[in-house]
Design a protein around this motif. Structure first.
Motif, PDB file in Angstrom:
ATOM      1  N   GLU A   1      58.947  77.912  71.702  1.00 44.09           N
ATOM      2  CA  GLU A   1      58.258  77.996  70.245  1.00 44.09           C
ATOM      3  C   GLU A   1      58.373  76.675  69.488  1.00 44.09           C
ATOM      4  O   GLU A   1      57.540  76.135  68.995  1.00 44.09           O
ATOM      5  CB  GLU A   1      58.752  79.355  69.449  1.00 44.09           C
ATOM      6  CG  GLU A   1      57.996  79.064  67.990  1.00 44.09           C
ATOM      7  CD  GLU A   1      58.355  80.426  67.317  1.00 44.09           C
ATOM      8  OE1 GLU A   1      57.823  80.433  66.002  1.00 44.09           O
ATOM      9  OE2 GLU A   1      59.130  81.279  67.701  1.00 44.09           O
ATOM     10  N   GLU A   2      59.668  76.190  69.570  1.00 47.59           N
ATOM     11  CA  GLU A   2      60.014  75.029  68.938  1.00 47.59           C
ATOM     12  C   GLU A   2      59.220  73.757  69.723  1.00 47.59           C
ATOM     13  O   GLU A   2      58.597  72.893  68.930  1.00 47.59           O
ATOM     14  CB  GLU A   2      61.645  74.749  68.894  1.00 47.59           C
ATOM     15  CG  GLU A   2      62.420  75.731  68.214  1.00 47.59           C
ATOM     16  CD  GLU A   2      63.882  75.665  68.467  1.00 47.59           C
ATOM     17  OE1 GLU A   2      64.548  75.807  67.520  1.00 47.59           O
ATOM     18  OE2 GLU A   2      64.380  75.285  69.622  1.00 47.59           O
ATOM     19  N   ARG A   3      59.118  73.728  70.926  1.00 44.28           N
ATOM     20  CA  ARG A   3      58.521  72.805  71.497  1.00 44.28           C
ATOM     21  C   ARG A   3      56.936  73.028  71.355  1.00 44.28           C
ATOM     22  O   ARG A   3      56.322  71.862  71.171  1.00 44.28           O
ATOM     23  CB  ARG A   3      58.914  72.881  73.038  1.00 44.28           C
ATOM     24  CG  ARG A   3      58.270  71.897  73.863  1.00 44.28           C
ATOM     25  CD  ARG A   3      58.409  70.732  73.780  1.00 44.28           C
ATOM     26  NE  ARG A   3      57.632  69.568  74.502  1.00 44.28           N
ATOM     27  CZ  ARG A   3      56.975  68.495  74.122  1.00 44.28           C
ATOM     28  NH1 ARG A   3      57.045  68.121  72.866  1.00 44.28           N
ATOM     29  NH2 ARG A   3      56.485  67.616  75.002  1.00 44.28           N
ATOM     30  N   PHE A   4      56.441  74.066  71.365  1.00 45.06           N
ATOM     31  CA  PHE A   4      55.196  74.237  71.060  1.00 45.06           C
ATOM     32  C   PHE A   4      54.813  73.727  69.714  1.00 45.06           C
ATOM     33  O   PHE A   4      53.875  72.926  69.636  1.00 45.06           O
ATOM     34  CB  PHE A   4      54.809  75.921  71.037  1.00 45.06           C
ATOM     35  CG  PHE A   4      53.431  76.231  70.491  1.00 45.06           C
ATOM     36  CD1 PHE A   4      52.140  76.138  71.230  1.00 45.06           C
ATOM     37  CD2 PHE A   4      53.107  76.591  69.193  1.00 45.06           C
ATOM     38  CE1 PHE A   4      50.884  76.417  70.979  1.00 45.06           C
ATOM     39  CE2 PHE A   4      51.968  76.918  68.783  1.00 45.06           C
ATOM     40  CZ  PHE A   4      50.784  76.927  69.610  1.00 45.06           C
ATOM     41  N   LEU A   5      55.557  73.989  68.509  1.00 47.91           N
ATOM     42  CA  LEU A   5      55.105  73.298  67.185  1.00 47.91           C
ATOM     43  C   LEU A   5      55.377  72.115  67.193  1.00 47.91           C
ATOM     44  O   LEU A   5      54.487  71.113  66.578  1.00 47.91           O
ATOM     45  CB  LEU A   5      56.359  73.937  66.241  1.00 47.91           C
ATOM     46  CG  LEU A   5      56.358  75.638  65.907  1.00 47.91           C
ATOM     47  CD1 LEU A   5      57.413  75.785  65.069  1.00 47.91           C
ATOM     48  CD2 LEU A   5      54.932  75.956  65.366  1.00 47.91           C
ATOM     49  N   GLU A   6      56.284  71.444  68.158  1.00 47.25           N
ATOM     50  CA  GLU A   6      56.204  69.937  68.203  1.00 47.25           C
ATOM     51  C   GLU A   6      55.183  69.315  68.808  1.00 47.25           C
ATOM     52  O   GLU A   6      54.879  68.197  68.452  1.00 47.25           O
ATOM     53  CB  GLU A   6      57.710  69.588  68.987  1.00 47.25           C
ATOM     54  CG  GLU A   6      57.964  68.120  69.294  1.00 47.25           C
ATOM     55  CD  GLU A   6      59.184  67.894  70.271  1.00 47.25           C
ATOM     56  OE1 GLU A   6      58.975  66.705  70.671  1.00 47.25           O
ATOM     57  OE2 GLU A   6      59.819  68.678  70.137  1.00 47.25           O
ATOM     58  N   ILE A   7      54.617  70.047  69.948  1.00 47.71           N
ATOM     59  CA  ILE A   7      53.284  69.545  70.550  1.00 47.71           C
ATOM     60  C   ILE A   7      52.056  69.514  69.590  1.00 47.71           C
ATOM     61  O   ILE A   7      51.389  68.638  69.418  1.00 47.71           O
ATOM     62  CB  ILE A   7      53.072  70.393  71.768  1.00 47.71           C
ATOM     63  CG1 ILE A   7      54.055  70.262  72.943  1.00 47.71           C
ATOM     64  CG2 ILE A   7      51.655  70.271  72.264  1.00 47.71           C
ATOM     65  CD1 ILE A   7      54.160  71.000  73.952  1.00 47.71           C
ATOM     66  N   VAL A   8      51.930  70.866  68.822  1.00 43.93           N
ATOM     67  CA  VAL A   8      50.839  71.104  67.777  1.00 43.93           C
ATOM     68  C   VAL A   8      50.923  69.816  66.919  1.00 43.93           C
ATOM     69  O   VAL A   8      49.914  69.269  66.376  1.00 43.93           O
ATOM     70  CB  VAL A   8      50.810  72.319  67.338  1.00 43.93           C
ATOM     71  CG1 VAL A   8      49.767  72.269  66.173  1.00 43.93           C
ATOM     72  CG2 VAL A   8      50.863  73.237  68.390  1.00 43.93           C
ATOM     73  N   ARG A   9      52.306  69.752  66.274  1.00 43.00           N
ATOM     74  CA  ARG A   9      52.345  68.659  64.964  1.00 43.00           C
ATOM     75  C   ARG A   9      52.119  67.154  65.285  1.00 43.00           C
ATOM     76  O   ARG A   9      51.836  66.433  64.625  1.00 43.00           O
ATOM     77  CB  ARG A   9      53.832  69.143  64.374  1.00 43.00           C
ATOM     78  CG  ARG A   9      53.721  70.323  63.616  1.00 43.00           C
ATOM     79  CD  ARG A   9      55.028  70.904  63.494  1.00 43.00           C
ATOM     80  NE  ARG A   9      55.098  72.008  62.596  1.00 43.00           N
ATOM     81  CZ  ARG A   9      56.452  72.866  62.414  1.00 43.00           C
ATOM     82  NH1 ARG A   9      57.546  72.194  62.731  1.00 43.00           N
ATOM     83  NH2 ARG A   9      56.239  73.891  61.616  1.00 43.00           N
ATOM     84  N   SER A  10      52.161  67.126  66.891  1.00 37.25           N
ATOM     85  CA  SER A  10      52.089  65.530  67.188  1.00 37.25           C
ATOM     86  C   SER A  10      50.581  65.244  67.230  1.00 37.25           C
ATOM     87  O   SER A  10      50.543  64.006  67.568  1.00 37.25           O
ATOM     88  CB  SER A  10      53.099  65.447  68.439  1.00 37.25           C
ATOM     89  OG  SER A  10      52.270  66.111  69.587  1.00 37.25           O
TER      90      SER A  10
END
Length: 311
Positions: free
Chosen positions: A301-310
């Protein structure tokens, strides 16, 4: 199969192949050139924020829509042209089945079996907790029971490929865990599963591979561990001590950022082993003792949010 292979069992063609897939609705380009494969016998999770293009992708794989560009093959066939042939080999669980409110689970199982030219298999409800609800109208079933019925409808004909769209959304923990067990059982039988979900923990727990779609494009692809390892490469260390010395004094360590949550100090570090050693020495120097120490790699989930926000 959790970490390594593709799940390809027989060296043959993939269960699903998507190449150069584009889909627009008027001036809105929902999918902008997606490519991926779902190998036979694997669970592949399709992740993405709302509006990313997941639904358009699933609908074309299911044969409900046609691609504007590119190709989609399901078990070697064009799902838009050969939906009748695929009906006996593919099972689909939608978020909402759209069944008549007055229909019963027994009638629904009979209807879909006859549509596929097969006899109904009522044994698929075994273990789903629906045995005593076969003559109950669908409108009187709980959300969890309706989800279980949807899964029973998708698998009663023993399909080679099952497409699941948010299968556990809104369910209680016990029901969700039971459906997770059923998905794992299907995989053990050799069933291929394409799982679209917003539940990152579900994807991390079940999927062999994960695809993240953002703004109609594939933003990341790999095993859950590969996806999480591709981020900032910072590891979270959480520590709580008897006298709360770390929280109270907020020590400084090179390259380490601290946040504080109640009695816990939360640290992000590229070298967690070094940080733990330094923390142990510092805490001992203060005459304090560790109550709890946790070292956690970044979650999906943390990595997913990082990908989306980038993006």
């Amino acid at each position: 199969m959790r970490e390594g292979g593709s799940g390809l069992k027989d060296g043959g063609m993939p269960a699903v192949s998507v190449a150069g897939f584009k889909k627009s609705y008027g001036k809105v380009q929902a999918v902008r050139g997606i490519e991926f494969e779902v190998q036979k016998g694997e669970i592949l999770a399709l992740l993405g924020p709302n509006g990313a293009g997941k639904t358009s992708t699933l609908e074309c794989i299911e044969g409900l829509r046609r691609p504007d560009e590119g190709t989609i093959a399901v078990l070697g066939m064009d799902p838009a042209r050969e939906s009748v042939r695929l009906a006996r080999r593919v099972g689909v669980q939608l978020q909402s089945q759209g069944l008549p409110a007055a229909m019963t689970p027994k009638e629904a199982l009979e209807f879909f079996a006859r549509y596929r030219g097969m006899l109904p298999d009522f044994s698929t409800v075994s273990g789903l907790g629906l045995e005593g609800k076969m003559d109950t109208q669908i409108s009187s079933l709980s959300i969890g029971q309706q989800r279980k019925l949807a899964l029973a409808l998708a698998i009663q004909h023993t399909p080679e490929l099952v497409v699941l769209d948010e299968p556990t959304a809104g369910l209680d923990v016990e029901t969700r865990d039971r459906l997770h067990e059923l998905m794992s059982e299907l995989k053990k039988r050799g069933t291929t599963i394409l799982l679209a979900t917003h539940d990152m923990a579900e994807a991390e727990k079940l999927a062999d591979r994960v695809i993240v779609i953002v703004e109609g494009r594939v933003a990341a692809m790999g095993t859950p561990r590969e996806i999480t390892a591709g981020g900032t490469k910072l590891t979270k260390v959480a520590v709580s001590t008897r006298d709360s010395s770390v929280v109270r004094e907020q020590p400084s360590f090179d390259g380490v950022s601290f946040t504080f949550d109640g009695e816990y100090a939360l640290c992000l570090s590229p070298e967690p082993g070094k940080l733990v050693r330094e923390l142990l020495v510092w805490i001992e120097s203060k005459g304090d003792e560790i109550v709890d120490l946790r070292v956690e790699r970044p979650s999906l989930e943390e990595r997913f949010l990082e990908i989306v926000r980038s993006r």
